[in-house]
Scaffold this motif. Sequence first.
Motif, mmCIF file in Angstrom:
data_model
loop_
_atom_site.group_PDB
_atom_site.id
_atom_site.type_symbol
_atom_site.label_atom_id
_atom_site.label_comp_id
_atom_site.label_asym_id
_atom_site.label_seq_id
_atom_site.Cartn_x
_atom_site.Cartn_y
_atom_site.Cartn_z
ATOM 1 N N VAL A 158 15.206 -1.044 42.340
ATOM 2 C CA VAL A 158 14.072 -0.329 42.926
ATOM 3 C C VAL A 158 12.781 -1.092 42.623
ATOM 4 C CG1 VAL A 158 12.746 1.822 42.849
ATOM 5 C CG2 VAL A 158 15.247 1.889 42.695
ATOM 6 N N PRO A 159 11.959 -1.323 43.649
ATOM 7 C CA PRO A 159 10.690 -2.027 43.422
ATOM 8 C C PRO A 159 9.856 -1.313 42.371
ATOM 9 C CG PRO A 159 11.067 -1.686 45.769
ATOM 10 C CD PRO A 159 12.152 -0.952 45.049
ATOM 11 N N CYS A 160 9.254 -2.092 41.491
ATOM 12 C CA CYS A 160 8.525 -1.493 40.365
ATOM 13 C C CYS A 160 7.220 -2.221 40.084
ATOM 14 C CB CYS A 160 9.429 -1.551 39.129
ATOM 15 S SG CYS A 160 8.670 -0.911 37.632
ATOM 16 N N VAL A 161 6.169 -1.444 39.887
ATOM 17 C CA VAL A 161 4.884 -2.028 39.513
ATOM 18 C C VAL A 161 4.484 -1.477 38.149
ATOM 19 C CG1 VAL A 161 2.430 -2.190 40.083
ATOM 20 C CG2 VAL A 161 4.135 -2.303 41.908
ATOM 21 N N GLY A 171 8.514 -12.888 37.951
ATOM 22 C CA GLY A 171 9.177 -11.971 38.873
ATOM 23 C C GLY A 171 8.661 -10.557 38.830
ATOM 24 N N GLY A 172 7.807 -10.244 37.869
ATOM 25 C CA GLY A 172 7.300 -8.891 37.734
ATOM 26 C C GLY A 172 6.049 -8.642 38.568
ATOM 27 N N HIS A 173 5.663 -7.384 38.607
ATOM 28 C CA HIS A 173 4.465 -7.008 39.342
ATOM 29 C C HIS A 173 3.625 -6.109 38.460
ATOM 30 C CE1 HIS A 173 5.882 -8.574 43.243
ATOM 31 N NE2 HIS A 173 7.076 -8.335 42.710
ATOM 32 N N MET A 321 0.341 -2.244 46.363
ATOM 33 C CA MET A 321 1.296 -3.299 46.055
ATOM 34 C C MET A 321 2.727 -2.777 46.198
ATOM 35 S SD MET A 321 1.611 -5.609 42.569
ATOM 36 C CE MET A 321 -0.046 -6.283 42.603
ATOM 37 N N LEU A 322 2.940 -1.586 45.683
ATOM 38 C CA LEU A 322 4.273 -0.999 45.743
ATOM 39 C C LEU A 322 4.710 -0.769 47.201
ATOM 40 C CD1 LEU A 322 6.609 0.036 44.058
ATOM 41 C CD2 LEU A 322 5.592 2.309 44.131
ATOM 42 N N MET A 323 3.773 -0.336 48.029
ATOM 43 C CA MET A 323 4.132 -0.112 49.432
ATOM 44 C C MET A 323 4.566 -1.405 50.105
ATOM 45 S SD MET A 323 1.817 2.989 50.926
ATOM 46 C CE MET A 323 0.213 2.712 50.191
ATOM 47 N N PRO A 334 0.910 -10.988 42.603
ATOM 48 C CA PRO A 334 1.807 -10.052 41.907
ATOM 49 C C PRO A 334 1.272 -9.537 40.577
ATOM 50 C CG PRO A 334 2.702 -12.273 41.855
ATOM 51 C CD PRO A 334 1.445 -12.358 42.631
ATOM 52 N N ASN A 335 0.298 -10.215 39.997
ATOM 53 C CA ASN A 335 -0.292 -9.741 38.747
ATOM 54 C C ASN A 335 -1.797 -9.644 38.918
ATOM 55 O OD1 ASN A 335 2.027 -9.618 36.685
ATOM 56 N ND2 ASN A 335 2.297 -11.615 37.657
ATOM 57 N N LEU A 336 -2.239 -8.424 39.185
ATOM 58 C CA LEU A 336 -3.613 -8.202 39.564
ATOM 59 C C LEU A 336 -4.448 -7.771 38.363
ATOM 60 C CD1 LEU A 336 -4.938 -8.416 42.312
ATOM 61 C CD2 LEU A 336 -4.500 -5.976 42.651
#
Lengths: 348, 348
Positions: A158-161, A171-173, A321-323, A334-336
């Motif tokens: 599942v996409p995760c922020v 690879g993370g957000h 970002m998640l959307m 990806p890293n704001l």
Amino acid sequence: MPSSTSNPPAPARRARATGRVTLAEVAQAAGVSPITVSRALRGERAVAPELCERVHAAATALGYVPDPAARALASSRSSHVAVLIPKLSNTLFVELLDAVQTSLVPAGYQTLIGVTHYDAGEEEAVLRSFLAHRPAGLIVTGRDRSPAAAALIEGSGVPCVHVMEVGAEPGGHSVGFSQRDAGRAITRHLLDGDRRHVVYVAAQLDPRTLERGEGYADAMVAAGLQDRVHKLLSPEPSSMALGGALLERVLSEVPDTDAIFFCNDDLAQGALLAALRLGVAVPGRVAVAGFNDLPGSDQMVPALTTVATPRREIGEQAAQMLMKLMRGQPVEQPNLDLGFQVVRRASA
Amino acid sequence: MPSSTSNPPAPARRARATGRVTLAEVAQAAGVSPITVSRALRGERAVAPELCERVHAAATALGYVPDPAARALASSRSSHVAVLIPKLSNTLFVELLDAVQTSLVPAGYQTLIGVTHYDAGEEEAVLRSFLAHRPAGLIVTGRDRSPAAAALIEGSGVPCVHVMEVGAEPGGHSVGFSQRDAGRAITRHLLDGDRRHVVYVAAQLDPRTLERGEGYADAMVAAGLQDRVHKLLSPEPSSMALGGALLERVLSEVPDTDAIFFCNDDLAQGALLAALRLGVAVPGRVAVAGFNDLPGSDQMVPALTTVATPRREIGEQAAQMLMKLMRGQPVEQPNLDLGFQVVRRASA
DNA sequence: CTGAAAGCGCTTACAG
DNA sequence: CTGAAAGCGCTTACAG
């Protein structure tokens, strides 16, 4: 007793209709197949403009509302976004949640709130139960969690922020700001005001609180005050009353303290009010700084100097970002890092 | 081209398995039919103890987790409970929500939060979207809503509990306390302290705020002060800053005011801090009372006299009542009055 | 007390 | 660009 064919004495069918307007009815009304309705309504794949219009007209006329459960079952993905926060009693997280919700709801997502109480076991349990709902996305607070929890997220696909902190985990957000830089900045502000005996006072020792303490130490060391680094860390939950008690403790245990950086505004607000009661002059006797710029900090007497943190923007940006992730769209950043702001008021 | 019979060279089936353990697999492992598993796991209808045990063992061994979407689709009832509150920025509602959630989650329900922003249109929209999710239950704030919203609730047939107010609406269910009585009680306390020029100051004029004002007027009239009834009603959202501004306004517009009852603690806290800044003695020059006993009220200087409201108990009891309704169990007390408490501190 | 069948209302995966 | 078939993973409604 509805008949499925047109033979007169139709056998009694088991009726389980829920009364709601279904996709099939819209399809019939529009004179197309159900799949076409499904596609037209979701705006997925090309559907002839003319059919698309007919479908929308029929759906509106019948008052069609898609069934989320059927959708979730068929697509194995719900319209839920699970948001994990440590506590509802911290205004910071409520505002974050509010912002996430405000961004996600208009896009058709439902927010599911999970409260972890700063507990790894609870986080795992909440995660497990949420994942059973096949959420479309996940927003979690911080980067620090148990290996089991991390594995659950990773394994779910599942996409995760991650919010509140920044960090370039491959690879993370994430969306947040540097807690350490912020701690350094407010400490530097105190030092710039010619304070030398600056103490860091913290409660509810989560990773972010500890990072702010690292920033404090950085600033002290940079100012040549490595011998003066003094942290008072209390594991208790943060509260105004505790802030007052900790102020008293610092002043009696370390009398030459001339400035205190509290890890959170609720502690600092409590300290300011206690100072008023005790007749301790702020900032005359001791300067006081907080963190987060919570409601009321600007109303304190004296007004509280603090660090304004962008939790609403973090919530909005994390939702955006998640959307993108949920739709499979590319995320350019990806890293704001949304930064922070030192707010100079009267207390320091 | 799938075959529906059992001819040997079985054609490749369209794979859409989601990877999760299904009821059917548990049934196979336990050597019973899927319905028996379903019944055993839900504890519904009698299942032979022996089978029940076998089923539970198999479910545990396989790590079976029921699919909420499939459940919702088949039963036309989800495990969601929708909670509608006016605002997330009011601590009162967050605590209510927290209590509801804490009671409902262990019982297997998921809370869906709807924020209405005190707006009838938003409430309708939120309700419409939630009802599409076929919630098992509904918790809504207050009794006052648009006819359309009321019709949506009524027409859905979804069990609903109203919170924060009490009222014997026939057939309805509610958990709360009398806002009017509470307003009357705190006003009486001010009058008992020999104050005579008591002003009621309110913002965010929702029905409960207005009811408190009625209670204030009741008490004034009962004390023979009908000529002194003075309400300052501001439609703006409540905040500490507004409380300070309203204090100033009252003192300049109605100089003989000797006590103020603010409709909410955030206004009262702001007023107390403004008084400190302005050098207005509290309670010497003017007594100040608030409402709700929010976090920080006990820390104010002087500590704020207020009315403690049982929102956590309301949340818990509402959750308990709703669970009974959702299970079709009888509710002995459909309109639960949890009362309130006048908290005498230093400000009045 | 247990089960075989049907169905909840959608979307996926193929095929054309 | 459109559709017929199958299936997602459960529970309901009957029957025994």
